[in-house]
Design an enzyme around this catalytic site. Structure first.
Site, mmCIF file in Angstrom:
data_model
loop_
_atom_site.group_PDB
_atom_site.id
_atom_site.type_symbol
_atom_site.label_atom_id
_atom_site.label_comp_id
_atom_site.label_asym_id
_atom_site.label_seq_id
_atom_site.Cartn_x
_atom_site.Cartn_y
_atom_site.Cartn_z
ATOM 1 N N ASP A 14 -1.800 -0.700 -4.013
ATOM 2 C CA ASP A 14 -2.540 0.450 -4.534
ATOM 3 C C ASP A 14 -1.690 1.698 -4.326
ATOM 4 O OD1 ASP A 14 -2.958 0.617 -1.776
ATOM 5 O OD2 ASP A 14 -5.128 0.405 -1.883
ATOM 6 N N HIS B 161 0.879 -1.179 0.000
ATOM 7 C CA HIS B 161 0.000 0.000 0.000
ATOM 8 C C HIS B 161 0.911 1.221 0.000
ATOM 9 C CE1 HIS B 161 -3.708 -2.146 0.618
ATOM 10 N NE2 HIS B 161 -3.160 -2.827 1.602
HETATM 11 O O1 9MR Z 1 -10.251 -2.985 1.971
HETATM 12 C C1 9MR Z 1 -10.668 -3.539 3.211
HETATM 13 C C2 9MR Z 1 -11.831 -2.727 3.780
HETATM 14 O O2 9MR Z 1 -12.954 -2.831 2.942
HETATM 15 C C3 9MR Z 1 -12.151 -3.230 5.193
HETATM 16 O O3 9MR Z 1 -13.122 -2.377 5.782
HETATM 17 C C4 9MR Z 1 -10.917 -3.265 6.057
HETATM 18 C C5 9MR Z 1 -11.178 -3.858 7.438
HETATM 19 O O4 9MR Z 1 -11.555 -5.214 7.353
HETATM 20 O O5 9MR Z 1 -9.894 -4.042 5.431
HETATM 21 C C6 9MR Z 1 -9.492 -3.540 4.177
HETATM 22 O O6 9MR Z 1 -8.485 -4.383 3.657
HETATM 23 C C7 9MR Z 1 -7.253 -4.410 4.390
HETATM 24 C C8 9MR Z 1 -6.735 -5.833 4.364
HETATM 25 O O7 9MR Z 1 -7.711 -6.731 4.860
HETATM 26 C C9 9MR Z 1 -5.434 -5.969 5.154
HETATM 27 N N1 9MR Z 1 -4.456 -4.983 4.723
HETATM 28 C C10 9MR Z 1 -4.912 -3.603 4.621
HETATM 29 C C11 9MR Z 1 -6.170 -3.538 3.736
HETATM 30 C C12 9MR Z 1 -6.597 -2.094 3.447
HETATM 31 O O8 9MR Z 1 -6.961 -1.446 4.615
#
Ligand code: 9MR
Length: 314
Positions: free
Chosen positions: A231, A198
């Site tokens: 991203d 990220h």
């Molecule tokens: O993109 C995901 C978001 O929709 C959720 O609300 C969030 C909490 O569960 O998680 C986001 O995805 C994360 C991933 O599971 C782990 N690494 C960081 C990602 C981005 O925040």
């Protein structure tokens, strides 16, 4: 998901050949959705994704079994260490057992490293402690136990540890590397490390060559690597932002294609229309510019550069 342009883009399909693609569920495999009440599982959404993947010749990289976030409340409420341990082991056995033979890979442990500088000097070896009910109950051993349980439940699945902020040099990477070494020494069945990539701010952009050296360090330990959640949000008035975004993504993909132990490359979402870096705290929510396709599913420069990297692959 069905709108994913990769499914129909003949340029991509010609380049990717039989290694067509891998689907990573963003949320559907998280405990809060799969295991809303103790002993009550709901596999509907996750099963749907698995069927979709199979129908489209995609493998599934499932995310995630053990994390300190996305937990149902009941999982946080217990503080008897032995109960917490049993909860974790039962969750893994049931969920990884349900998907046995249907998913190729698992993120077994997600984000075990600490954001608190103190954790790197106070004896915790850089591990996230008080935020994690799993660490609180078991210490570092939760990681060993989680991988062993996942391996028992699905011996053929490739098992990953997934982390952010470890693409660059520093104590976070050093501590993660030491952790992987300890796991290997203890015979823990871990197959790979996911580098999330990220790049939320310009300061998060990292040199592909540093990432390469980490991938190579893992190769020496017999461990795979993958780019798991890339991203690159760019600022509205960032000069040449789209070019930077394209360079960042293609740079990492190129390293991954060149290093034999780097097994897959995944962005976190594909279109800005549904990207997780949208600003949802304002109304109406403002979409971000962070993924290879824009909000109208038009390919951006990043997509073209990713295709070029694939085309030049060794
Ligand atoms: O993109 C995901 C978001 O929709 C959720 O609300 C969030 C909490 O569960 O998680 C986001 O995805 C994360 C991933 O599971 C782990 N690494 C960081 C990602 C981005 O925040």
């Amino acid at each position: 998901l069905a709108e994913n342009p990769l499914l129909t883009d003949s340029r991509y399909r010609a380049l990717a050949g039989s290694q067509f693609s891998m689907l990573t569920p963003e949320n559907a495999f998280k405990p809060q959705f799969l295991h809303p009440r103790r002993g009550v599982y709901d596999f509907r959404d996750a099963d749907l994704l698995v069927r979709f993947a199979r129908a489209n010749d995609m493998k599934v990289h499932a995310h995630t079994l053990v994390w300190h976030e996305a937990l149902p409340n009941w999982m946080r409420e217990n503080d008897d260490p032995e109960e917490v341990r049993r909860t974790m082991l039962r969750h893994i056995a049931t969920v990884a057992g349900h998907f046995k033979g249907k998913v190729a890979e698992w993120d077994v442990v997600n984000e075990p490293m600490s954001d608190d500088e103190k954790s790197y000097t106070n004896g915790n070896l850089g591990l996230r402690s008080e935020q994690s009910p799993w660490y609180e109950a078991m210490g570092e051993d939760y990681i060993d136990e989680a991988f062993r349980a996942a391996h028992r439940a699905d011996p053929k699945a490739q098992l990953f540890l997934n982390e952010y902020g470890v693409e660059e040099e520093g104590e976070r990477w050093d501590a993660l590397y030491d952790l992987i070494k300890r796991l290997k020494e203890r015979g823990v069945p871990i197959d790979g490390v996911g580098f999330q990539n990220h790049e939320y701010t310009p300061g998060d952009r990292t040199a592909p060559e540093t990432f390469r050296s980490h991938v190579q360090d893992l190769a020496e330990l017999g461990i795979q690597a993958r780019v798991s959640e890339m991203d690159v949000p760019i600022g509205e008035d960032e000069k040449d932002g789209r070019q930077t975004q394209a360079d960042e993504m293609a740079g990492k993909l190129r390293v991954c294609l060149e290093e034999p132990n780097c097994t897959s490359f995944s962005t976190w979402g594909f279109t800005d229309r549904y990207g997780s870096t949208a600003d949802t705290k304002i109304y109406p929510p403002r979409t971000a510019d962070s993924l290879p396709w824009d909000t109208d599913l038009r390919p951006k420069r990043a997509y073209e550069r990713l295709l070029e990297a694939l085309r030049a692959a060794p």
